[in-house]
Scaffold this active site. Sequence first.
Site, PDB file in Angstrom:
ATOM      1  N   GLU A   1      -6.230 -10.700  -1.479  1.00  0.00           N
ATOM      2  CA  GLU A   1      -7.033 -10.498  -0.253  1.00  0.00           C
ATOM      3  C   GLU A   1      -8.514 -10.424  -0.594  1.00  0.00           C
ATOM      4  OE1 GLU A   1      -5.519  -7.243   2.118  1.00  0.00           O
ATOM      5  OE2 GLU A   1      -3.437  -7.774   1.717  1.00  0.00           O
TER       6      GLU A   1
ATOM      7  N   GLU B   1       0.803  -1.238   0.000  1.00  0.00           N
ATOM      8  CA  GLU B   1       0.000   0.000   0.000  1.00  0.00           C
ATOM      9  C   GLU B   1       0.828   1.277   0.000  1.00  0.00           C
ATOM     10  OE1 GLU B   1      -2.725  -0.366   3.297  1.00  0.00           O
ATOM     11  OE2 GLU B   1      -3.790  -2.020   2.361  1.00  0.00           O
TER      12      GLU B   1
ATOM     13  N   HIS C   1     -10.384  -6.003  -2.444  1.00  0.00           N
ATOM     14  CA  HIS C   1     -11.446  -5.820  -1.446  1.00  0.00           C
ATOM     15  C   HIS C   1     -12.550  -5.018  -2.124  1.00  0.00           C
ATOM     16  CE1 HIS C   1      -8.993  -7.288   1.855  1.00  0.00           C
ATOM     17  NE2 HIS C   1      -8.030  -6.439   1.553  1.00  0.00           N
TER      18      HIS C   1
ATOM     19  N   ASP D   1     -12.270 -10.276  -0.963  1.00  0.00           N
ATOM     20  CA  ASP D   1     -13.565 -10.331  -0.271  1.00  0.00           C
ATOM     21  C   ASP D   1     -14.478  -9.310  -0.934  1.00  0.00           C
ATOM     22  OD1 ASP D   1     -12.516  -7.966   0.884  1.00  0.00           O
ATOM     23  OD2 ASP D   1     -12.379  -8.799   2.899  1.00  0.00           O
TER      24      ASP D   1
ATOM     25  N   ASN E   1       2.178  -5.204  -3.169  1.00  0.00           N
ATOM     26  CA  ASN E   1       0.770  -5.511  -2.898  1.00  0.00           C
ATOM     27  C   ASN E   1       0.003  -4.218  -2.633  1.00  0.00           C
ATOM     28  OD1 ASN E   1      -1.168  -7.731  -2.283  1.00  0.00           O
ATOM     29  ND2 ASN E   1      -1.177  -6.864  -0.215  1.00  0.00           N
TER      30      ASN E   1
HETATM   31  C1  XIL Z   1      -6.344  -6.318   8.140  1.00  0.00           C
HETATM   32  C2  XIL Z   1      -6.724  -7.472   9.043  1.00  0.00           C
HETATM   33  O1  XIL Z   1      -7.639  -8.291   8.350  1.00  0.00           O
HETATM   34  C3  XIL Z   1      -7.332  -6.975  10.326  1.00  0.00           C
HETATM   35  O2  XIL Z   1      -7.514  -8.040  11.241  1.00  0.00           O
HETATM   36  C4  XIL Z   1      -6.421  -5.913  10.970  1.00  0.00           C
HETATM   37  O3  XIL Z   1      -7.074  -5.358  12.087  1.00  0.00           O
HETATM   38  C5  XIL Z   1      -6.081  -4.823   9.973  1.00  0.00           C
HETATM   39  O4  XIL Z   1      -5.495  -5.403   8.817  1.00  0.00           O
HETATM   40  N1  XIL Z   1      -4.954  -4.631   3.536  1.00  0.00           N
HETATM   41  C6  XIL Z   1      -3.979  -5.487   3.989  1.00  0.00           C
HETATM   42  C7  XIL Z   1      -4.232  -6.367   5.150  1.00  0.00           C
HETATM   43  O5  XIL Z   1      -2.924  -5.589   3.352  1.00  0.00           O
HETATM   44  O6  XIL Z   1      -3.084  -6.560   5.922  1.00  0.00           O
HETATM   45  C8  XIL Z   1      -5.338  -5.831   6.032  1.00  0.00           C
HETATM   46  O7  XIL Z   1      -5.634  -6.802   7.020  1.00  0.00           O
HETATM   47  C9  XIL Z   1      -6.552  -5.507   5.186  1.00  0.00           C
HETATM   48  C10 XIL Z   1      -6.240  -4.442   4.165  1.00  0.00           C
END
Ligand code: XIL
Length: 299
Positions: free
Chosen positions: A235, A127, A206, A237, A169
Amino acid sequence: EATLGAAAAQSGRYFGTAVAVNRLNDSAYTTILNREFNQVTAENEMKPDALQPNRGQFNYTNGDRLVSHARSRGMKVKGHTLAWHAQQPGWMQSLSGSALRQAMIDHITNVVTHYRGQLDSWDVVNEAYADGGGGGRRDSNLQRTGNDWIEVAFRTADAADPNVKLCYNDYNTDNWNDAKTQGVYNMVRDFKQRGVPIDCVGFQTHFTGGSNYPSNYRTTLSSFAALGVDVQVTELDIRNAPADAYRNVTNDCLAVSRCTGITVWGIRDSDSWRSSESPLLFNGSGQKKPAYDAVLTAL
Ligand code: XIL
């Protein structure tokens, strides 16, 4: 095939999930994990605040537990993440300039050395780009150490383990027309041209609903792949888990030969960081949702 991992393996890919290590004590959770998935990413346990809570004091207990659970079952492991503006330990947040730069280098060297030979890939930098129309870097304490911090992170990781794949990422890099997507693309192209060691780009994916799925997502994946890197959905969802959107994402990855795998960000809706949105493939009772069937059929 009867499971996500086995279905993905038919085309040489993996299907993975984020794992919260404390849930390995929940047998309902672990039953699904071991049955369905052949790749894992630690949801929080391999982030800087977890691994180095005090300067020079590393705690590998939880990370090691996941790596050993996964490797003993033939699952691939993605390390997540070495350098990020978030989830830094307090001592690191209070540093700046060359002291912070050195702390980043020391963290990467220690952690990558610890896991050398055990992981499939590392999210080296997470990020680093800003949302919105600019396509530039996100402001952070790491960015303020100098614009070369990302390159330094990759070179440091490569020196500690020349064999593990090194990934960048990010999120909101799904729509090919977005400035943020183009900013990351230009960085990866520059790295490849100059020989900075980068092997893969992760798309967090996401999504806030089916309408958030961009029809040019496949173009995004294939354009990055054409630079000579693997691409991965890291990731996944989607709010309310619409079967169509899950199917589209799966089909797009399968259409790109260098899209090597898909990871969902949790197993059951009750495990999700966005649990109120029910964004995953299994409900809170561990039952398969329509999105599960859509993905399995597409794989
Ligand atoms: C999130 C986790 O799912 C949570 O449990 C935590 O509180 C915060 O981080 N991008 C990412 C992940 O790269 O590491 C994040 O994970 C979600 C967004």
